[in-house]
Scaffold this motif. Structure first.
Motif, PDB file in Angstrom:
ATOM      1  N   GLY A 158       0.805  -1.208   0.000  1.00 29.26           N
ATOM      2  CA  GLY A 158       0.000   0.000   0.000  1.00 29.26           C
ATOM      3  C   GLY A 158       0.838   1.257   0.000  1.00 29.26           C
ATOM      4  N   CYS A 159       0.177   2.392  -0.115  1.00 30.19           N
ATOM      5  CA  CYS A 159       0.900   3.654  -0.214  1.00 30.19           C
ATOM      6  C   CYS A 159      -0.005   4.800   0.207  1.00 30.19           C
ATOM      7  CB  CYS A 159       1.360   3.840  -1.662  1.00 30.19           C
ATOM      8  SG  CYS A 159       2.305   5.344  -1.876  1.00 30.19           S
ATOM      9  N   ASP A 160       0.594   5.762   0.938  1.00 24.90           N
ATOM     10  CA  ASP A 160      -0.156   6.958   1.364  1.00 24.90           C
ATOM     11  C   ASP A 160       0.248   8.194   0.574  1.00 24.90           C
ATOM     12  OD1 ASP A 160      -1.141   5.382   3.401  1.00 24.90           O
ATOM     13  OD2 ASP A 160       0.349   6.044   4.855  1.00 24.90           O
ATOM     14  N   LYS A 161       1.048   8.041  -0.460  1.00 25.57           N
ATOM     15  CA  LYS A 161       1.626   9.213  -1.111  1.00 25.57           C
ATOM     16  C   LYS A 161       0.658   9.898  -2.088  1.00 25.57           C
ATOM     17  CE  LYS A 161       6.113   8.922   0.215  1.00 25.57           C
ATOM     18  NZ  LYS A 161       5.967   8.186   1.474  1.00 25.57           N
ATOM     19  N   PHE A 162      -0.223   9.164  -2.687  1.00 23.26           N
ATOM     20  CA  PHE A 162      -1.229   9.730  -3.608  1.00 23.26           C
ATOM     21  C   PHE A 162      -0.614  10.568  -4.723  1.00 23.26           C
ATOM     22  CE2 PHE A 162      -3.761   8.539   0.044  1.00 23.26           C
ATOM     23  CZ  PHE A 162      -4.887   7.978  -0.554  1.00 23.26           C
ATOM     24  N   CYS A 163       0.335  10.010  -5.437  1.00 19.74           N
ATOM     25  CA  CYS A 163       0.814  10.680  -6.654  1.00 19.74           C
ATOM     26  C   CYS A 163      -0.392  10.813  -7.584  1.00 19.74           C
ATOM     27  CB  CYS A 163       1.914   9.866  -7.317  1.00 19.74           C
ATOM     28  SG  CYS A 163       3.367   9.686  -6.269  1.00 19.74           S
ATOM     29  N   ALA A 164      -0.443  11.925  -8.311  1.00 25.29           N
ATOM     30  CA  ALA A 164      -1.677  12.274  -9.025  1.00 25.29           C
ATOM     31  C   ALA A 164      -2.031  11.324 -10.170  1.00 25.29           C
ATOM     32  CB  ALA A 164      -1.556  13.693  -9.567  1.00 25.29           C
ATOM     33  N   PHE A 165      -1.058  10.477 -10.571  1.00 29.80           N
ATOM     34  CA  PHE A 165      -1.299   9.578 -11.715  1.00 29.80           C
ATOM     35  C   PHE A 165      -1.546   8.130 -11.298  1.00 29.80           C
ATOM     36  CE2 PHE A 165       3.182  10.238 -10.774  1.00 29.80           C
ATOM     37  CZ  PHE A 165       3.573   8.955 -10.464  1.00 29.80           C
ATOM     38  N   CYS A 166      -1.483   7.820  -9.996  1.00 29.67           N
ATOM     39  CA  CYS A 166      -1.318   6.423  -9.562  1.00 29.67           C
ATOM     40  C   CYS A 166      -2.552   5.877  -8.847  1.00 29.67           C
ATOM     41  CB  CYS A 166      -0.103   6.338  -8.645  1.00 29.67           C
ATOM     42  SG  CYS A 166       0.248   4.678  -8.101  1.00 29.67           S
ATOM     43  N   VAL A 167      -2.871   4.608  -9.159  1.00 27.78           N
ATOM     44  CA  VAL A 167      -4.046   3.983  -8.552  1.00 27.78           C
ATOM     45  C   VAL A 167      -3.711   3.181  -7.292  1.00 27.78           C
ATOM     46  CG1 VAL A 167      -5.458   3.783 -10.630  1.00 27.78           C
ATOM     47  CG2 VAL A 167      -3.771   2.020 -10.125  1.00 27.78           C
ATOM     48  N   VAL A 168      -2.395   3.019  -7.022  1.00 30.18           N
ATOM     49  CA  VAL A 168      -2.015   2.118  -5.923  1.00 30.18           C
ATOM     50  C   VAL A 168      -2.694   2.467  -4.590  1.00 30.18           C
ATOM     51  CG1 VAL A 168      -0.048   1.428  -4.464  1.00 30.18           C
ATOM     52  CG2 VAL A 168       0.097   1.199  -6.929  1.00 30.18           C
ATOM     53  N   PRO A 169      -2.716   3.752  -4.174  1.00 33.35           N
ATOM     54  CA  PRO A 169      -3.361   4.036  -2.879  1.00 33.35           C
ATOM     55  C   PRO A 169      -4.838   3.622  -2.851  1.00 33.35           C
ATOM     56  CG  PRO A 169      -2.032   5.909  -3.578  1.00 33.35           C
ATOM     57  CD  PRO A 169      -2.096   4.964  -4.757  1.00 33.35           C
ATOM     58  N   TYR A 170      -5.471   3.552  -4.025  1.00 38.28           N
ATOM     59  CA  TYR A 170      -6.885   3.171  -4.084  1.00 38.28           C
ATOM     60  C   TYR A 170      -7.052   1.648  -4.170  1.00 38.28           C
ATOM     61  CZ  TYR A 170      -6.828   8.063  -5.488  1.00 38.28           C
ATOM     62  OH  TYR A 170      -6.572   9.406  -5.539  1.00 38.28           O
ATOM     63  N   GLY A 202       7.782  -3.853  -1.799  1.00 39.00           N
ATOM     64  CA  GLY A 202       6.761  -2.989  -1.228  1.00 39.00           C
ATOM     65  C   GLY A 202       6.440  -1.927  -2.255  1.00 39.00           C
ATOM     66  N   GLN A 203       5.207  -1.471  -2.271  1.00 37.87           N
ATOM     67  CA  GLN A 203       4.874  -0.394  -3.206  1.00 37.87           C
ATOM     68  C   GLN A 203       5.702   0.845  -2.868  1.00 37.87           C
ATOM     69  OE1 GLN A 203       1.696  -2.110  -2.517  1.00 37.87           O
ATOM     70  NE2 GLN A 203       1.521  -2.798  -4.623  1.00 37.87           N
ATOM     71  N   ASN A 204       6.011   0.950  -1.587  1.00 34.25           N
ATOM     72  CA  ASN A 204       6.791   2.080  -1.111  1.00 34.25           C
ATOM     73  C   ASN A 204       7.736   1.522  -0.045  1.00 34.25           C
ATOM     74  OD1 ASN A 204       7.489   4.685  -0.955  1.00 34.25           O
ATOM     75  ND2 ASN A 204       5.521   5.406  -0.184  1.00 34.25           N
ATOM     76  N   VAL A 205       8.635   0.652  -0.503  1.00 31.18           N
ATOM     77  CA  VAL A 205       9.343  -0.246   0.406  1.00 31.18           C
ATOM     78  C   VAL A 205      10.205   0.494   1.425  1.00 31.18           C
ATOM     79  CG1 VAL A 205      11.360  -0.669  -1.079  1.00 31.18           C
ATOM     80  CG2 VAL A 205      10.576  -2.457   0.477  1.00 31.18           C
ATOM     81  N   SER A 240      11.289   2.252  -4.256  1.00 33.79           N
ATOM     82  CA  SER A 240      11.495   3.262  -3.229  1.00 33.79           C
ATOM     83  C   SER A 240      10.990   4.625  -3.660  1.00 33.79           C
ATOM     84  CB  SER A 240      12.996   3.388  -2.941  1.00 33.79           C
ATOM     85  OG  SER A 240      13.475   2.178  -2.429  1.00 33.79           O
ATOM     86  N   HIS A 241      10.669   5.450  -2.673  1.00 34.05           N
ATOM     87  CA  HIS A 241      10.313   6.847  -2.925  1.00 34.05           C
ATOM     88  C   HIS A 241      11.478   7.710  -2.447  1.00 34.05           C
ATOM     89  CE1 HIS A 241       8.324  10.719  -2.755  1.00 34.05           C
ATOM     90  NE2 HIS A 241       7.309  10.200  -3.432  1.00 34.05           N
ATOM     91  N   PRO A 242      11.881   8.729  -3.220  1.00 34.12           N
ATOM     92  CA  PRO A 242      13.037   9.551  -2.802  1.00 34.12           C
ATOM     93  C   PRO A 242      12.877  10.125  -1.395  1.00 34.12           C
ATOM     94  CG  PRO A 242      12.393  10.095  -5.057  1.00 34.12           C
ATOM     95  CD  PRO A 242      11.357   9.131  -4.541  1.00 34.12           C
ATOM     96  N   ASN A 279       2.201  15.700  -7.515  1.00 33.61           N
ATOM     97  CA  ASN A 279       2.146  15.518  -6.054  1.00 33.61           C
ATOM     98  C   ASN A 279       3.276  14.616  -5.556  1.00 33.61           C
ATOM     99  OD1 ASN A 279       1.057  15.970  -3.498  1.00 33.61           O
ATOM    100  ND2 ASN A 279      -0.192  14.108  -3.579  1.00 33.61           N
ATOM    101  N   ARG A 280       4.461  14.808  -6.137  1.00 28.34           N
ATOM    102  CA  ARG A 280       5.594  13.956  -5.769  1.00 28.34           C
ATOM    103  C   ARG A 280       6.317  14.441  -4.506  1.00 28.34           C
ATOM    104  NH1 ARG A 280       6.624   8.931  -7.080  1.00 28.34           N
ATOM    105  NH2 ARG A 280       8.856   9.344  -7.066  1.00 28.34           N
ATOM    106  N   SER A 281       6.128  15.658  -4.108  1.00 28.76           N
ATOM    107  CA  SER A 281       6.716  16.233  -2.893  1.00 28.76           C
ATOM    108  C   SER A 281       8.247  16.123  -2.799  1.00 28.76           C
ATOM    109  CB  SER A 281       6.057  15.677  -1.616  1.00 28.76           C
ATOM    110  OG  SER A 281       6.220  14.295  -1.549  1.00 28.76           O
TER     111      SER A 281
HETATM  112  S1  SF4 Z   1       3.640   6.187  -7.664  1.00 26.14           S
HETATM  113 FE1  SF4 Z   1       4.482   5.072  -5.904  1.00 26.14          FE
HETATM  114  S2  SF4 Z   1       4.648   6.632  -4.293  1.00 26.14           S
HETATM  115 FE2  SF4 Z   1       3.230   7.457  -5.842  1.00 26.14          FE
HETATM  116  S3  SF4 Z   1       1.182   6.844  -5.143  1.00 26.14           S
HETATM  117 FE3  SF4 Z   1       1.874   5.269  -6.569  1.00 26.14          FE
HETATM  118  S4  SF4 Z   1       2.818   3.703  -5.256  1.00 26.14           S
HETATM  119 FE4  SF4 Z   1       2.636   5.578  -4.035  1.00 26.14          FE
END
Ligand code: SF4
Length: 439
Positions: A158-170, A202-205, A240-242, A279-281
């Protein structure tokens, strides 16, 4: 003894899905299933789907339509959909494609045996919950089989980052880390079964923060625990996320011998304007400074990245900033995709880049990436690297494996066994692999 039933799993997408497919096969092994590579032979077909690509759900429906004839010939055949499309579409899949018997989301694979039993009684089974119990613990209750030398091990989902293009958090839900003791016990079990290299998934290991004996542990602390396991020779992690690249993880790259000198660190764009809209922060500059620090800790580390080209409102100047960043980093590997809308994500509503323009940018970016990849790979010629042998090569007597840097390496007439870790002198570099001789 009753004849084993046959299970055909088609896996789409990322390594997490490959790992999940293995776990599903093991869970259904307890129901008397053995895997087959041929859908025509199968008593159950499972599509383990990925929602990352454009029109992912439509592609799953069209794939399912192809099984219509097979299901007519074999009424007992059970058809299931798993993975992120199953999570996103849920019951809609059974409504649109009545030949589907089972829909299971990524958090519910441990429920597969009971779901399969329900379908055998003529029912339909649906489970896309995010349950409280640990699915990995439930999935561990399975017969043990010998493994190849490499394995994936999911440590975080899972992931809490909510990048604007990504469905993973959903589709995969909020970030959850598995407790340290459970990961260590699964790692020891894998090593006992022949595994020498583990890739932590991990999606955001690198946001890992699993419970340890004295509080939560970081990914680096987990890696140091894994480092103590005799027989485990190599550790990798992805993705990984930077912003989660903490000091202790950077330091571990310089000090932990088992942690391989390869890091997949997606940036997505080199333009701060686009990174903000994504929304990459993080900024391009903060990413580049981070890579400097990582390279200071481990100078020979091979960097890998991900890029999205043609993100909504990306201008030529934004794209040029991406090319500049690639020039500066010199990636050993990089994966680049043209932006495609994922329904339900914020970016899907924004003004899209002309597709022909996006195609052109993608080609220009890929040409640059290919140039760097090739030059990094060619720079290995003449060097001695360690190779973990994984399988026979295509030519008689040839064996293939991966170097510490994840390059594919082939050795002709190699007197080695699968699972051997040997020093190899690289003598040649081809399009996608290296050739070497035992040193
Ligand atoms: S791209 Fe990666 S960091 Fe961003 S919301 Fe999707 S899984 Fe999370």
């Amino acid at each position: 003894m009753s004849k084993p039933k046959k299970l055909f799993i088609k896996t789409y997408g990322c390594q997490m899905n490959v790992y999940d497919s293995e776990r599903m096969a093991e869970a259904l092994g307890g129901q008397g299933y053995v895997e087959t590579q041929c859908a025509d032979d199968a008593d159950m077909i499972l599509l383990n789907t990925c929602h990352i690509r454009e029109k992912a759900a439509e592609k799953v429906y069209s794939e399912l339509g192809r099984f219509k004839g097979l299901k007519a010939e074999k009424p007992d055949l059970k058809i299931g959909v798993a993975g992120c499309v199953a999570q996103a579409e849920g019951e809609e899949i059974m409504r649109r494609q009545p030949l589907v018997d089972l829909v299971v989301g990524p958090q519910s694979y441990h429920r597969l045996p009971e779901m399969e039993a329900k379908t055998r009684q003529g029912g339909k089974a649906l489970n896309t919950d995010f349950p409280e119990e640990d699915k990995f613990e439930q999935l561990k209750k399975r017969p043990k089989a010998k493994r190849g030398p490499t394995a994936f091990l999911t440590v975080q989902e899972g992931c809490d980052k909510f990048c604007a293009f990504c469905v993973v958090p959903y589709t995969r839900g909020a970030e959850v880390s598995r407790p340290v003791d459970r990961i260590l016990s699964e790692a020891r079990d894998l090593v006992e079964r022949g595994v020498r290299e583990i890739t932590l998934l991990g999606q955001n290991v690198n946001a890992y923060h699993g419970a340890g004996p004295a509080g939560d542990m970081t990914l680096a602390q987990l890696i140091w625990q894994l480092d103590k396991i005799d027989g485990l020779e190599r550790i990798r992690f992805t993705t990984s996320h930077p912003n989660d690249m903490n000091d202790d993880l950077i330091e571990a790259h310089g000090t932990c011998d088992k942690l391989m000198p390869y890091l997949h660190l997606p940036v997505q764009s080199g333009s701060d304007r686009i990174l903000k809209r994504m929304n990459r922060s993080h900024t391009a500059e903060s990413y580049l400074r981070l890579i400097e620090r990582i390279r200071a800790a481990r100078p020979d580390i091979l960097m890998s990245g991900d890029f999205i080209v043609g993100f909504p409102e990306e201008s030529e100047a934004d794209f040029q900033a991406t090319l500049d960043l690639v020039e500066e980093v010199k990636y050993g590997y990089a994966y680049s995709f043209k932006y495609s809308t994922r329904p339900g994500t914020p970016a899907a509503e924004r003004p899209q880049v002309d597709p022909a323009e996006a195609d052109d940018r993608l080609q220009r970016l890929q040409a640059l990436i290919t140039r760097d990849q090739r030059s990094v790979q060619d720079s290995m010629v003449g060097r001695e690297v360690k190779v973990l042998f994984e399988k026979p090569g295509r030519l008689p007597g040839q064996m293939g494996g991966k170097s510490d840097y994840l390059h594919a390496v082939h050795v002709d007439d190699a007197d080695v066994e699968i699972g051997d870790l040997r020093r190899v002198r690289i003598v040649d570099s081809a399009a996608n692999s290296l050739r070497g001789v035992l040193a």
